[in-house]
Design a protein around this motif. Structure first.
Motif, PDB file in Angstrom:
ATOM      1  N   ALA A  94       0.824  -1.213   0.000  1.00 21.60           N
ATOM      2  CA  ALA A  94       0.000   0.000   0.000  1.00 21.60           C
ATOM      3  C   ALA A  94       0.845   1.243   0.000  1.00 21.60           C
ATOM      4  CB  ALA A  94      -0.932  -0.011   1.215  1.00 21.60           C
ATOM      5  N   GLU A  95       2.100   1.124   0.360  1.00 21.86           N
ATOM      6  CA  GLU A  95       2.958   2.292   0.405  1.00 21.86           C
ATOM      7  C   GLU A  95       3.593   2.603  -0.941  1.00 21.86           C
ATOM      8  OE1 GLU A  95       5.871   1.644   3.390  1.00 21.86           O
ATOM      9  OE2 GLU A  95       4.449   1.701   5.057  1.00 21.86           O
ATOM     10  N   GLN A  96       3.383   1.786  -1.967  1.00 22.30           N
ATOM     11  CA  GLN A  96       3.959   2.017  -3.275  1.00 22.30           C
ATOM     12  C   GLN A  96       3.063   2.957  -4.085  1.00 22.30           C
ATOM     13  OE1 GLN A  96       6.907   0.945  -4.477  1.00 22.30           O
ATOM     14  NE2 GLN A  96       7.344   0.076  -2.455  1.00 22.30           N
ATOM     15  N   TYR A  97       3.720   3.951  -4.745  1.00 21.49           N
ATOM     16  CA  TYR A  97       3.010   4.910  -5.596  1.00 21.49           C
ATOM     17  C   TYR A  97       3.644   4.870  -6.975  1.00 21.49           C
ATOM     18  CZ  TYR A  97       1.855   6.608  -0.931  1.00 21.49           C
ATOM     19  OH  TYR A  97       1.458   6.707   0.372  1.00 21.49           O
ATOM     20  N   SER A  98       2.837   5.229  -7.962  1.00 23.69           N
ATOM     21  CA  SER A  98       3.342   5.170  -9.331  1.00 23.69           C
ATOM     22  C   SER A  98       2.670   6.248 -10.170  1.00 23.69           C
ATOM     23  CB  SER A  98       3.097   3.787  -9.947  1.00 23.69           C
ATOM     24  OG  SER A  98       1.702   3.543 -10.060  1.00 23.69           O
ATOM     25  N   ALA A  99       3.321   6.581 -11.273  1.00 25.39           N
ATOM     26  CA  ALA A  99       2.794   7.523 -12.265  1.00 25.39           C
ATOM     27  C   ALA A  99       3.318   7.099 -13.620  1.00 25.39           C
ATOM     28  CB  ALA A  99       3.226   8.953 -11.939  1.00 25.39           C
ATOM     29  N   ARG A 100       2.502   7.324 -14.679  1.00 18.74           N
ATOM     30  CA  ARG A 100       2.854   6.864 -16.006  1.00 18.74           C
ATOM     31  C   ARG A 100       2.715   8.006 -17.004  1.00 18.74           C
ATOM     32  NH1 ARG A 100      -0.868   1.838 -17.116  1.00 18.74           N
ATOM     33  NH2 ARG A 100      -2.369   3.203 -16.075  1.00 18.74           N
ATOM     34  N   ILE A 101       3.560   7.946 -18.039  1.00 18.76           N
ATOM     35  CA  ILE A 101       3.511   8.896 -19.144  1.00 18.76           C
ATOM     36  C   ILE A 101       3.646   8.108 -20.431  1.00 18.76           C
ATOM     37  CG2 ILE A 101       4.576  10.909 -20.245  1.00 18.76           C
ATOM     38  CD1 ILE A 101       5.539  10.182 -16.717  1.00 18.76           C
ATOM     39  N   ILE A 146       5.352   4.374 -26.204  1.00 21.07           N
ATOM     40  CA  ILE A 146       6.276   3.962 -25.145  1.00 21.07           C
ATOM     41  C   ILE A 146       5.752   4.536 -23.840  1.00 21.07           C
ATOM     42  CG2 ILE A 146       8.631   4.060 -24.277  1.00 21.07           C
ATOM     43  CD1 ILE A 146       8.310   2.395 -26.789  1.00 21.07           C
ATOM     44  N   GLU A 147       5.552   3.676 -22.855  1.00 22.60           N
ATOM     45  CA  GLU A 147       5.034   4.092 -21.555  1.00 22.60           C
ATOM     46  C   GLU A 147       6.173   4.099 -20.541  1.00 22.60           C
ATOM     47  OE1 GLU A 147       1.078   2.843 -19.619  1.00 22.60           O
ATOM     48  OE2 GLU A 147       2.608   1.577 -18.665  1.00 22.60           O
ATOM     49  N   VAL A 148       6.382   5.263 -19.933  1.00 24.65           N
ATOM     50  CA  VAL A 148       7.371   5.422 -18.875  1.00 24.65           C
ATOM     51  C   VAL A 148       6.641   5.415 -17.542  1.00 24.65           C
ATOM     52  CG1 VAL A 148       9.191   6.874 -17.921  1.00 24.65           C
ATOM     53  CG2 VAL A 148       8.870   6.766 -20.390  1.00 24.65           C
ATOM     54  N   GLN A 149       7.062   4.541 -16.640  1.00 19.18           N
ATOM     55  CA  GLN A 149       6.412   4.416 -15.340  1.00 19.18           C
ATOM     56  C   GLN A 149       7.417   4.684 -14.233  1.00 19.18           C
ATOM     57  OE1 GLN A 149       3.868   1.048 -14.891  1.00 19.18           O
ATOM     58  NE2 GLN A 149       3.966   1.042 -12.647  1.00 19.18           N
ATOM     59  N   VAL A 150       6.964   5.467 -13.241  1.00 21.86           N
ATOM     60  CA  VAL A 150       7.766   5.809 -12.079  1.00 21.86           C
ATOM     61  C   VAL A 150       7.141   5.135 -10.866  1.00 21.86           C
ATOM     62  CG1 VAL A 150       8.690   7.667 -10.661  1.00 21.86           C
ATOM     63  CG2 VAL A 150       8.372   8.016 -13.117  1.00 21.86           C
ATOM     64  N   ASP A 151       7.904   4.348 -10.131  1.00 23.32           N
ATOM     65  CA  ASP A 151       7.424   3.655  -8.931  1.00 23.32           C
ATOM     66  C   ASP A 151       8.339   3.991  -7.771  1.00 23.32           C
ATOM     67  OD1 ASP A 151       5.251   1.725 -10.041  1.00 23.32           O
ATOM     68  OD2 ASP A 151       6.980   1.438 -11.370  1.00 23.32           O
ATOM     69  N   SER A 152       7.720   4.259  -6.621  1.00 22.78           N
ATOM     70  CA  SER A 152       8.485   4.523  -5.404  1.00 22.78           C
ATOM     71  C   SER A 152       7.550   4.498  -4.203  1.00 22.78           C
ATOM     72  CB  SER A 152       9.182   5.888  -5.494  1.00 22.78           C
ATOM     73  OG  SER A 152       9.868   6.172  -4.294  1.00 22.78           O
TER      74      SER A 152
END
Length: 854
Positions: free
Chosen positions: A666-673, A758-764
């Motif tokens: 539940a503490e993982q967050y992500s965003a995609r472009i 192309i999808e760039v995903q950021v996870d943290s």
């Protein structure tokens, strides 16, 4: 005038760079007192032709005045007026050891000789037993009259009266042009009646008729001396000294600083009285005051003011019986004032005298002597010729002997006896001209250097300011003078810090010479409310010189320490030119206002975001991460962090059963472009392989530096070997960047349209890291869109479909946002944590299906 002036240099005092203009006055016998404007007064013996004593005062000397018997010398300084007895001091100096004869005696004047403690004293004058002191206050000129004691040993000076005059344009004319020193007001005393002494610079005798016409019949009947005061604002004032109820009044205004006041034109039938009062201004204006007779026996006489203008600027002046001598700094000139003084008595004398005198003012005679800063009263030598004593701008005490053979000298010229003297005079004149030419060459060379330097500065200024005007300079045009930057992590004393290397690139055809400074201002784009609501900035200045075309300047500065979350940072780079660098150091002391003057030219505005601040752990083959210290540090940190995370997971599992794993997730967050593959293929690499395109995109994102700088090698396929990058943010949290191919399509009219993206995903686990990296990636893509061509029309339907879905999603989420804001304002029982989680869920859903960038 026949022949040339003979100039003899008697001694050298050094170049004059003082606060006050110099002064020369004759003392007892063959002694001469010389003030160069410093804190020393020199006693020079004209017979022995050497300096016999040096009087050292506590502050720079502004003026000198001697008593009538030459026994006392009054000296004005910033702290007040001192009174010394030169004969007594010289006799005391002669009692020193025998070796003192080879060098002048140095006599330090103590505060015991201070007789009047008054600040700001500019000029002095002693008339009988009355000492006049002219000083400048904040808003007025103050003329104070003191009664001198009868006994020389007494130090009691009684204040008789004082007169004030308001300042007019204070400070506008206070400095001598080109010399940078304060102009001293002129004090002179005018007498009438039987003269008791010869003419001098400070005391003159006028004929009774002119005296009465200028100052009034009551002053003439009282036989009162009149004090003339020439001020730097151009006013020529007078004060009757012994007339009850008198006050300072304005006699005339030259509208420029008064340089000299004297009297001339003395008849042989009346050798004691002058027929003309002369006043001279700094810019060359000359005023002659004469008595114009309208009839016989002086009936209907009036005071005539004849004005003229000579080439200036005038530095100093002096008069004798028939001539006015003045220096412009570059030449010493002579005006014959006796022209027009002889004529018929009666009605025709007025016009004839005025016309001849006015014509004489327009025809000065050059004496071919340069650099004279001050003159003493003219004297006659043993041969009957006229000689002047002057001080040059180089500190040389010069005797200037005027050529003989003029009618007013009264000595017949004899060719045989004066042949050798003519040769000597000619050689002396040649030496004077050579010295003047040398001084002018040096001055012209210095000015040409300043103009050339200033021309370069103006060219650079026009180059940097022109690109912001009009449409002739497109936004993507390469700047000829620009800044770019590179970021790099370093480790010192077990502490990581992010450093920035700023590169100034000079691709212009101009040289950035001495005086330029590269200024870099760093400030966060956003700031925390805990910081007081203000964004703090830091400025770095890097002076440099001689940056030639094609050269670069690299400077380094610290940006942030490990754990700092102030990103993104904004950097404003500018070039600053200091105007004080155009002049020499000694010239700047006379121009204090120019020391703070500068020209500021903006260059570039750079942004350092989260992508620049990442510390990539793997792969280690990337060029910017080949530092072994970074690798070992990051590997050690990753190992420790993995151990702590696993230990925390086990602890949570023991306490909450199977809920530990779900809590960690539940503490993982992500965003995609999502970006069009066609757009990336045209802008980054020429390849159709999706895997290579994903790697190239990540490599470009990590290697793009602020302002176009490169922290890696663009397009190097070996830089990254995987489309997944593990890194650590500046706040210490682990982040993951990944890129993959995604087909986006829509069915319409039985046909399916699809687009490769192309999808760039950021996870943290850090929401701050996800938001910061998401903003940084979008900023990179925006820069990419500015360079990319327009997309094909076939993709517009795909994009419009994405817009419709995004609009429907935002319409659905809008009520939740409004409800959260209302709950936060009215406090309906919803906690801050619940409202935060609600807004975070909305944020994640908005980022779940991003718009397609084509």
């Amino acid at each position: 005038m026949d022949g040339r002036c003979a100039v003899d240099t008697w001694t050298q005092f050094g170049c004059i760079h003082a606060s006050f203009s110099p002064r020369i006055t004759f003392g007892l016998g063959t002694d001469v007192f010389i003030c160069t404007g410093s804190d020393e007064v020199y006693v020079f013996n004209t017979q022995e032709r050497k300096v016999t004593a040096v009087l050292q005062f506590p502050a720079p000397v502004s003026d000198l005045s001697e008593s009538h018997d030459k026994q006392l010398l009054y000296v004005s300084c910033s702290s007040g007026v001192y009174c010394v007895s030169p004969p007594f001091l010289l006799s005391r100096a002669q009692t020193s050891p025998a070796d003192a004869s080879s060098r002048p005696a140095e006599l330090k004047i103590s505060s015991e000789s201070l007789v009047v403690g008054e600040e700001g004293v500019s000029s002095l004058l002693l008339v009988g037993s009355v000492l006049l002191i002219l000083s400048q206050k904040e808003t007025s000129w103050l003329l104070s009259l003191y009664k001198t004691p009868t006994q020389a040993q007494s130090s009691s000076y009684e204040l008789l009266s004082s007169f004030s005059l308001p300042l007019v344009s204070a400070g506008a004319h206070g400095d001598t042009e080109g010399a940078g020193m304060r102009r001293r007001p002129v004090l002179s005393c005018v007498h009438s009646g039987d003269p008791s002494s010869t003419l001098s610079d400070s005391h003159v005798h006028l004929e009774p008729v002119l005296f009465k016409l200028l100052f009034g019949i009551d002053v003439a009947l009282a036989k009162s001396p009149v004090i003339l005061c020439g001020l730097p604002d151009g006013r020529l004032c007078f004060l009757p000294l012994r007339l009850p109820g008198s006050r300072l009044r304005v006699l005339h205004s030259l509208e420029q600083p008064v340089v000299f006041v004297g009297a001339s034109v003395v008849k042989e039938t009346d050798p004691g009285h002058a027929q003309c009062l002369v006043a001279m201004g700094e810019q060359g204006r000359v005023v002659l005051m004469k008595a114009i007779k309208g009839g016989s026996e002086g009936a209907g006489s009036a005071a005539g003011f004849i004005e003229g203008c000579v080439p200036g600027p005038v530095v100093c002046g002096s008069v004798d019986e028939h001539h006015l001598y003045y220096s412009t700094g570059s030449d010493l000139l002579l005006l014959d004032l006796s022209e027009g003084s002889s004529g018929r008595e009666g009605q025709e004398r007025d016009e004839e005298t005025s016309s001849k005198t006015a014509a004489a003012l327009h025809s000065p005679t050059s004496l071919n002597v340069c650099g004279v800063m001050t003159l003493a009263a003219p004297e006659r030598n043993t041969a009957g010729g006229i000689q002047l004593l002057g001080l040059s701008v180089r500190g040389q005490l010069q005797r200037i002997v005027l050529p003989e053979g003029r009618e007013d000298v009264g000595v017949s010229s004899q060719t045989s006896s004066h042949g050798g003297r003519s040769v000597r005079d000619l050689l002396s004149a040649i030496g004077g001209v050579c010295e003047r030419v040398s001084a002018l060459k040096t001055d012209i060379k210095s000015k040409n250097q300043i103009l050339r330097h200033l021309n370069q500065v103006l060219n650079v200024s026009f180059l940097l300011t022109a690109r912001t005007k009009g449409d002739e300079h497109p936004p993507m045009q390469e700047k000829q003078i620009r800044c770019r930057a590179m970021t790099r992590w370093s480790r010192l004393l077990q502490k990581d810090s992010l450093n920035l290397t700023c590169v100034l690139d000079n691709s212009s055809p101009y040289v950035l010479e001495q005086g330029w400074t590269l200024s870099v201002t760093v400030f966060p784009v956003s700031y925390s409310p805990s910081a007081g609501g203000e964004s703090s900035s830091t400025n770095f200045a890097f002076p440099f010189h001689d940056l030639h075309p094609g050269e670069t300047l690299e400077v380094s500065l610290p940006l942030a320490a490990a754990g700092d979350t102030c990103f993104p940072l904004r950097l404003t780079c500018s070039l600053i030119f200091s105007l004080s660098s155009l002049l020499a150091e000694e010239e700047m002391t006379h121009l204090p206002d120019l020391q703070s003057g500068c020209i500021s030219l903006p260059l570039d505005t750079l942004t350092v975001d989260w992508l620049h601040a990442l510390q990539v752990s793997r792969p280690t083959t990337h060029p910017i991460y080949k530092n072994t210290t970074f690798q070992s540090s990051n590997n050690t940190t990753d190992t420790v962090q993995a151990f702590l995370n696993s230990h925390r997971t086990r602890c949570i599992g023991r306490g909450g059963g199977g809920g530990g794993e779900s809590a960690a997730k539940a503490e993982q967050y992500s965003a995609r472009i999502r970006v069009s593959s066609e757009l990336l293929g045209d802008a980054l690499v020429e390849t159709s392989d999706p895997q290579n395109l994903c790697i190239a995109l990540l490599d470009w994102l990590l290697s793009e530096g602020p302002g176009g700088g490169r922290t890696g090698q663009q397009g190097d396929k070996s830089s990254l070997s995987s489309s997944v990058v593990q890194a650590r943010g500046p706040n210490g949290d682990t982040v993951k960047l990944s890129a993959k191919e995604v087909n986006v399509g829509e069915e319409s009219s039985g046909k399916e349209e699809s687009l490769s993206t192309i999808e760039v995903q950021v996870d943290s686990s850090s929401i701050a890291a996800v938001c910061g990296l998401h903003h940084a990636v979008l900023h990179r893509i925006q820069a990419l869109l500015q360079r990319a061509p327009e997309s094909a029309a076939s993709t517009k339907r795909v994009q419009s479909s994405g817009l419709r879905r995004a609009l429907q999603r935002t319409e659905r989420l809008l009520p939740q946002i409004q409800q959260s804001r209302i709950s936060g304002v009215f406090g309906d029982g919803t906690s801050t944590g619940q409202m935060t989680r609600s807004l975070l869920a909305i944020y994640q859903e908005l980022r779940e299906n991003p718009l397609l960038i084509i």
